[in-house]
Design a protein around this motif. Structure first.
Motif, PDB file in Angstrom:
ATOM      1  N   GLU A   1      12.483  -2.903 -13.279  1.00  0.00           N
ATOM      2  CA  GLU A   1      11.386  -3.720 -12.744  1.00  0.00           C
ATOM      3  C   GLU A   1      10.018  -3.186 -13.143  1.00  0.00           C
ATOM      4  OE1 GLU A   1      11.218  -6.543 -10.786  1.00  0.00           O
ATOM      5  OE2 GLU A   1      13.377  -6.835 -10.860  1.00  0.00           O
ATOM      6  N   ALA A   2       9.953  -1.935 -13.559  1.00  0.00           N
ATOM      7  CA  ALA A   2       8.669  -1.347 -13.949  1.00  0.00           C
ATOM      8  C   ALA A   2       8.210  -1.839 -15.314  1.00  0.00           C
ATOM      9  CB  ALA A   2       8.770   0.181 -13.955  1.00  0.00           C
ATOM     10  N   LEU A   3       9.096  -2.478 -16.051  1.00  0.00           N
ATOM     11  CA  LEU A   3       8.771  -2.964 -17.395  1.00  0.00           C
ATOM     12  C   LEU A   3       8.280  -4.408 -17.355  1.00  0.00           C
ATOM     13  CD1 LEU A   3      11.892  -1.656 -19.368  1.00  0.00           C
ATOM     14  CD2 LEU A   3       9.583  -0.680 -19.360  1.00  0.00           C
ATOM     15  N   GLU A   4       7.613  -4.790 -18.404  1.00  0.00           N
ATOM     16  CA  GLU A   4       7.281  -6.202 -18.598  1.00  0.00           C
ATOM     17  C   GLU A   4       8.587  -6.949 -18.882  1.00  0.00           C
ATOM     18  OE1 GLU A   4       4.284  -7.537 -18.163  1.00  0.00           O
ATOM     19  OE2 GLU A   4       3.496  -5.548 -17.705  1.00  0.00           O
ATOM     20  N   PRO A   5       8.659  -8.239 -18.562  1.00  0.00           N
ATOM     21  CA  PRO A   5       9.918  -8.981 -18.744  1.00  0.00           C
ATOM     22  C   PRO A   5      10.504  -8.890 -20.161  1.00  0.00           C
ATOM     23  CG  PRO A   5       8.401 -10.264 -17.417  1.00  0.00           C
ATOM     24  CD  PRO A   5       7.648  -9.046 -17.912  1.00  0.00           C
ATOM     25  N   ASN A   6       9.673  -8.982 -21.196  1.00  0.00           N
ATOM     26  CA  ASN A   6      10.213  -8.912 -22.561  1.00  0.00           C
ATOM     27  C   ASN A   6      10.769  -7.519 -22.854  1.00  0.00           C
ATOM     28  OD1 ASN A   6       7.573  -7.850 -22.604  1.00  0.00           O
ATOM     29  ND2 ASN A   6       7.352  -8.278 -24.777  1.00  0.00           N
ATOM     30  N   GLU A   7      10.149  -6.480 -22.272  1.00  0.00           N
ATOM     31  CA  GLU A   7      10.652  -5.115 -22.445  1.00  0.00           C
ATOM     32  C   GLU A   7      11.961  -4.931 -21.674  1.00  0.00           C
ATOM     33  OE1 GLU A   7       6.642  -2.435 -22.916  1.00  0.00           O
ATOM     34  OE2 GLU A   7       7.141  -3.173 -20.904  1.00  0.00           O
ATOM     35  N   THR A   8      12.047  -5.569 -20.508  1.00  0.00           N
ATOM     36  CA  THR A   8      13.284  -5.512 -19.729  1.00  0.00           C
ATOM     37  C   THR A   8      14.429  -6.118 -20.525  1.00  0.00           C
ATOM     38  OG1 THR A   8      12.061  -5.610 -17.648  1.00  0.00           O
ATOM     39  CG2 THR A   8      14.390  -6.228 -17.570  1.00  0.00           C
ATOM     40  N   VAL A   9      14.181  -7.265 -21.150  1.00  0.00           N
ATOM     41  CA  VAL A   9      15.213  -7.912 -21.956  1.00  0.00           C
ATOM     42  C   VAL A   9      15.611  -7.014 -23.132  1.00  0.00           C
ATOM     43  CG1 VAL A   9      15.678  -9.885 -23.492  1.00  0.00           C
ATOM     44  CG2 VAL A   9      14.625 -10.256 -21.241  1.00  0.00           C
ATOM     45  N   THR A  10      14.649  -6.379 -23.772  1.00  0.00           N
ATOM     46  CA  THR A  10      14.955  -5.454 -24.867  1.00  0.00           C
ATOM     47  C   THR A  10      15.833  -4.313 -24.377  1.00  0.00           C
ATOM     48  OG1 THR A  10      12.888  -5.981 -26.012  1.00  0.00           O
ATOM     49  CG2 THR A  10      13.944  -3.881 -26.575  1.00  0.00           C
ATOM     50  N   ALA A  11      15.485  -3.748 -23.230  1.00  0.00           N
ATOM     51  CA  ALA A  11      16.287  -2.654 -22.661  1.00  0.00           C
ATOM     52  C   ALA A  11      17.694  -3.138 -22.323  1.00  0.00           C
ATOM     53  CB  ALA A  11      15.604  -2.089 -21.420  1.00  0.00           C
ATOM     54  N   LEU A  12      17.800  -4.339 -21.768  1.00  0.00           N
ATOM     55  CA  LEU A  12      19.112  -4.884 -21.414  1.00  0.00           C
ATOM     56  C   LEU A  12      19.955  -5.180 -22.649  1.00  0.00           C
ATOM     57  CD1 LEU A  12      18.004  -7.186 -18.482  1.00  0.00           C
ATOM     58  CD2 LEU A  12      19.455  -5.146 -18.310  1.00  0.00           C
ATOM     59  N   ARG A  13      19.323  -5.605 -23.719  1.00  0.00           N
ATOM     60  CA  ARG A  13      20.083  -5.801 -24.975  1.00  0.00           C
ATOM     61  C   ARG A  13      20.640  -4.464 -25.469  1.00  0.00           C
ATOM     62  NH1 ARG A  13      15.716  -9.825 -27.011  1.00  0.00           N
ATOM     63  NH2 ARG A  13      16.608 -11.785 -26.293  1.00  0.00           N
ATOM     64  N   GLY A  14      19.873  -3.408 -25.262  1.00  0.00           N
ATOM     65  CA  GLY A  14      20.369  -2.077 -25.597  1.00  0.00           C
ATOM     66  C   GLY A  14      21.579  -1.701 -24.756  1.00  0.00           C
ATOM     67  N   VAL A  15      21.579  -2.108 -23.489  1.00  0.00           N
ATOM     68  CA  VAL A  15      22.735  -1.860 -22.608  1.00  0.00           C
ATOM     69  C   VAL A  15      23.951  -2.604 -23.140  1.00  0.00           C
ATOM     70  CG1 VAL A  15      23.661  -2.246 -20.281  1.00  0.00           C
ATOM     71  CG2 VAL A  15      21.323  -1.407 -20.565  1.00  0.00           C
ATOM     72  N   VAL A  16      23.765  -3.853 -23.544  1.00  0.00           N
ATOM     73  CA  VAL A  16      24.875  -4.643 -24.100  1.00  0.00           C
ATOM     74  C   VAL A  16      25.435  -3.955 -25.341  1.00  0.00           C
ATOM     75  CG1 VAL A  16      25.494  -6.835 -25.209  1.00  0.00           C
ATOM     76  CG2 VAL A  16      24.046  -6.842 -23.167  1.00  0.00           C
ATOM     77  N   GLU A  17      24.560  -3.550 -26.249  1.00  0.00           N
ATOM     78  CA  GLU A  17      25.010  -2.882 -27.483  1.00  0.00           C
ATOM     79  C   GLU A  17      25.739  -1.582 -27.174  1.00  0.00           C
ATOM     80  OE1 GLU A  17      21.670  -2.392 -30.123  1.00  0.00           O
ATOM     81  OE2 GLU A  17      21.172  -4.531 -30.018  1.00  0.00           O
ATOM     82  N   HIS A  18      25.195  -0.812 -26.252  1.00  0.00           N
ATOM     83  CA  HIS A  18      25.824   0.452 -25.858  1.00  0.00           C
ATOM     84  C   HIS A  18      27.226   0.194 -25.292  1.00  0.00           C
ATOM     85  CE1 HIS A  18      26.459   4.341 -23.960  1.00  0.00           C
ATOM     86  NE2 HIS A  18      26.658   3.699 -22.816  1.00  0.00           N
ATOM     87  N   ALA A  19      27.322  -0.750 -24.364  1.00  0.00           N
ATOM     88  CA  ALA A  19      28.611  -1.046 -23.727  1.00  0.00           C
ATOM     89  C   ALA A  19      29.624  -1.546 -24.751  1.00  0.00           C
ATOM     90  CB  ALA A  19      28.415  -2.076 -22.609  1.00  0.00           C
TER      91      ALA A  19
END
Length: 186
Positions: A102-120
């Motif tokens: 939540e501390a990130l801007e929405p577009n940064e949050t999506v980027t971080a979440l895409r990294g989670v998908v790739e990692h998983a």
């Protein structure tokens, strides 16, 4: 979980030297469950021996010692394994990151979440390959229970990936309903 319980568990499966135990933490155990280096393993073995939870069963060249779990150590491990889940201290950097997205801007949050998908997805591929290898070469010793752990890991990473995909969709919907040109309110 503590290092002492990890060592008791490994030694309950099979007697080993400090070197062999340290190597276990460099493999799947350290990668997916608990990390410990030789600088932690050796002092902990000495402490466990002083408490009567493990014993030296063989002394070899260059002061190498093989340890085995004692009956007292096996009982300690048994009590720990059968105790209710959720009793331990939790330190999970990945989950902490998820709490703080939540501390990130929405577009940064999506980027971080895409990294989670790739990692998983990467971890899922690794675990599937490991399981396929174990299906071809029947596991022995410590690897027998590794099948249970790898299945848990696979399902955990599937759930993480599915959650991250859901979260991306949620953030994108939320972002679409707000004025994306204005700075985020904190």
């Amino acid at each position: 979980m503590s290092l002492s319980h990890a060592l008791l568990g490994l030694l309950a499966i099979e007697p080993a030297s400090g070197y062999e135990l340290s190597k276990e933490f460099e493999r799947d155990l350290g990668r997916y469950a608990w990390q410990a280096g030789h600088t932690s393993v050796y002092p902990e073995l000495i402490r466990l021996a002083e408490q009567g939870l493990v014993e030296v069963t063989h002394e070899g060249a260059r002061r190498s010692r093989t340890y085995a779990v004692t009956d007292k150590g096996r009982e300690e491990l048994r009590e720990w394994l059968l105790s209710p889940w959720g009793q331990g201290v939790v330190r999970n950097e990945q989950v902490l990151r998820l709490f703080l997205l939540e501390a990130l801007e929405p577009n940064e949050t999506v980027t971080a979440l895409r990294g989670v998908v790739e990692h998983a997805e990467g971890r899922m591929s690794e675990l599937r390959a490991l399981r396929e290898k174990r299906d071809v070469e029947p596991p022995e010793g410590l690897d027998v229970l590794g099948q249970l752990a790898s299945e848990y890991g696979l399902r955990q990473y599937q759930a993480l990936r599915d959650w991250a995909l859901w979260a991306i969709e949620h953030v994108n919907k939320r972002q679409g309903s707000t004025d994306s040109g204005s700075p985020r309110q904190r």
